[in-house]
Design a protein around this motif. Structure first.
Motif, short mmCIF file in Angstrom:
data_model
loop_
_atom_site.label_atom_id
_atom_site.label_comp_id
_atom_site.label_asym_id
_atom_site.label_seq_id
_atom_site.Cartn_x
_atom_site.Cartn_y
_atom_site.Cartn_z
N UNK A 142 0.84 -1.18 0.00
CA UNK A 142 0.00 0.00 0.00
C UNK A 142 0.88 1.24 0.00
N UNK A 143 0.64 2.14 -0.94
CA UNK A 143 1.45 3.35 -1.06
C UNK A 143 1.11 4.33 0.06
N UNK A 144 2.14 4.99 0.56
CA UNK A 144 1.94 5.99 1.61
C UNK A 144 1.35 7.25 1.00
N UNK A 145 0.47 7.90 1.76
CA UNK A 145 -0.13 9.16 1.32
C UNK A 145 0.98 10.19 1.16
N UNK A 146 0.93 11.01 0.09
CA UNK A 146 1.93 12.07 -0.06
C UNK A 146 1.89 13.02 1.14
N UNK A 147 3.04 13.58 1.46
CA UNK A 147 3.09 14.49 2.61
C UNK A 147 3.94 15.70 2.31
N UNK A 148 3.66 16.79 3.03
CA UNK A 148 4.31 18.10 2.86
C UNK A 148 5.68 18.16 3.50
N UNK A 149 5.77 17.65 4.71
CA UNK A 149 6.97 17.82 5.53
C UNK A 149 7.40 16.46 6.04
N UNK A 150 8.66 16.13 5.78
CA UNK A 150 9.17 14.84 6.23
C UNK A 150 10.36 15.00 7.16
N UNK A 151 10.62 13.93 7.90
CA UNK A 151 11.81 13.86 8.75
C UNK A 151 12.38 12.46 8.62
N UNK A 152 13.63 12.32 9.00
CA UNK A 152 14.28 11.02 8.89
C UNK A 152 13.88 10.11 10.05
N UNK A 153 13.50 8.91 9.69
CA UNK A 153 13.25 7.84 10.65
C UNK A 153 14.16 6.71 10.22
N UNK A 154 15.33 6.63 10.89
CA UNK A 154 16.36 5.71 10.41
C UNK A 154 16.94 6.26 9.13
N UNK A 197 8.26 18.31 0.61
CA UNK A 197 7.93 17.43 -0.51
C UNK A 197 7.02 18.15 -1.49
N UNK A 198 7.33 17.98 -2.76
CA UNK A 198 6.58 18.57 -3.88
C UNK A 198 6.27 17.41 -4.80
N UNK A 199 5.00 17.15 -5.05
CA UNK A 199 4.60 15.92 -5.71
C UNK A 199 4.08 16.17 -7.12
N UNK A 243 6.52 11.04 6.90
CA UNK A 243 5.74 12.23 7.24
C UNK A 243 6.01 12.64 8.68
N UNK A 244 6.18 13.94 8.88
CA UNK A 244 6.31 14.47 10.24
C UNK A 244 4.93 14.89 10.71
N UNK A 245 4.58 14.51 11.92
CA UNK A 245 3.28 14.89 12.49
C UNK A 245 3.52 15.70 13.75
N UNK A 246 3.15 16.98 13.69
CA UNK A 246 3.25 17.84 14.87
C UNK A 246 2.32 17.32 15.96
N UNK A 279 -2.88 19.48 1.87
CA UNK A 279 -2.38 18.54 2.88
C UNK A 279 -1.13 17.78 2.43
N UNK A 280 -0.87 17.75 1.14
CA UNK A 280 0.15 16.83 0.63
C UNK A 280 1.38 17.48 0.04
N UNK A 281 1.35 18.77 -0.24
CA UNK A 281 2.43 19.38 -1.02
C UNK A 281 2.97 20.61 -0.29
#
Length: 181
Positions: free
Chosen positions: A1-13, A152-154, A18-21, A94-96
């Motif tokens: 299942x593809x992940x929903x596009x997101x505006x702001x990301x952070x490194x996890x490993x 992220x710019x999709x 997606x970063x969630x405030x 929400x995504x870009x």
């Protein structure tokens, strides 16, 4: 299942995710809140506290061919008209991360800004904004931007981005130095 596009990301490993405030806000002359999940309903909730007419300012700092970079100001809008815009373009908003979005009410001398870091800045009747955030489950706390982070710019959002540019007869002006990425 593809992940929903997101505006702001952070490194996890070694993966960008997606970063969630958290649902927190800071109050010090202005209100700053995180926008959990890049959810446009939070911007809409703050917009609902304003008196019309309002003007939207769409700050396009990272275009992908839909228009020139710049500040795009809408004509005067009713609250219903501004809300309709948010609802119509909710998936894109929400995504870009190519833009910042502002709403201004001259009547309230109030401005709400949703920036590329998924932060909401509210100026004017900050007690009213804070009260609404508390009703929505927010509490006082820090609002931080992850480091490192990535915007992220999709490509699959380009058609919606072009639709934003056709939504109104925007008044275009150049970016200000603080707008540039």
């Amino acid at each position: 299942m593809a992940e929903r596009p997101f505006r702001l990301g952070h490194l996890d490993g070694d993966q960008w995710v997606a970063y969630r405030h958290p649902e927190t806000f800071e109050l010090s002359g202005r209100l700053v809140a995180g926008v959990p999940g890049s959810d446009p309903r939070l911007f809409k909730a703050m917009l609902a506290l304003l008196q019309g007419p309002v003007r939207l300012l769409y700050v396009l700092h990272t275009p992908r061919g839909e228009a020139a970079p710049g500040r795009y100001e809408s004509p005067d809008l009713s609250l219903e008209g501004a809300t309709h815009f948010i609802e119509r373009f909710a998936d894109f908003l929400a995504a870009d991360g190519r833009f910042d979005l502002w709403a201004h009410s001259a009547t309230d001398r109030a401005t709400v800004v949703w920036d590329r870091h998924d932060q909401l800045f509210c100026y004017g009747p900050v007690d009213r904004f804070a009260s609404r955030l508390r009703e929505l489950g927010f509490s006082a706390g820090n609002v931080d931007i992850p480091a490192p982070h990535r915007h992220h710019y999709h490509k699959d959002m380009d058609t919606l981005a072009a639709g934003v540019m056709c939504a109104f007869e925007w008044h275009h002006s150049p970016l200000k130095p603080e707008d540039e990425q």
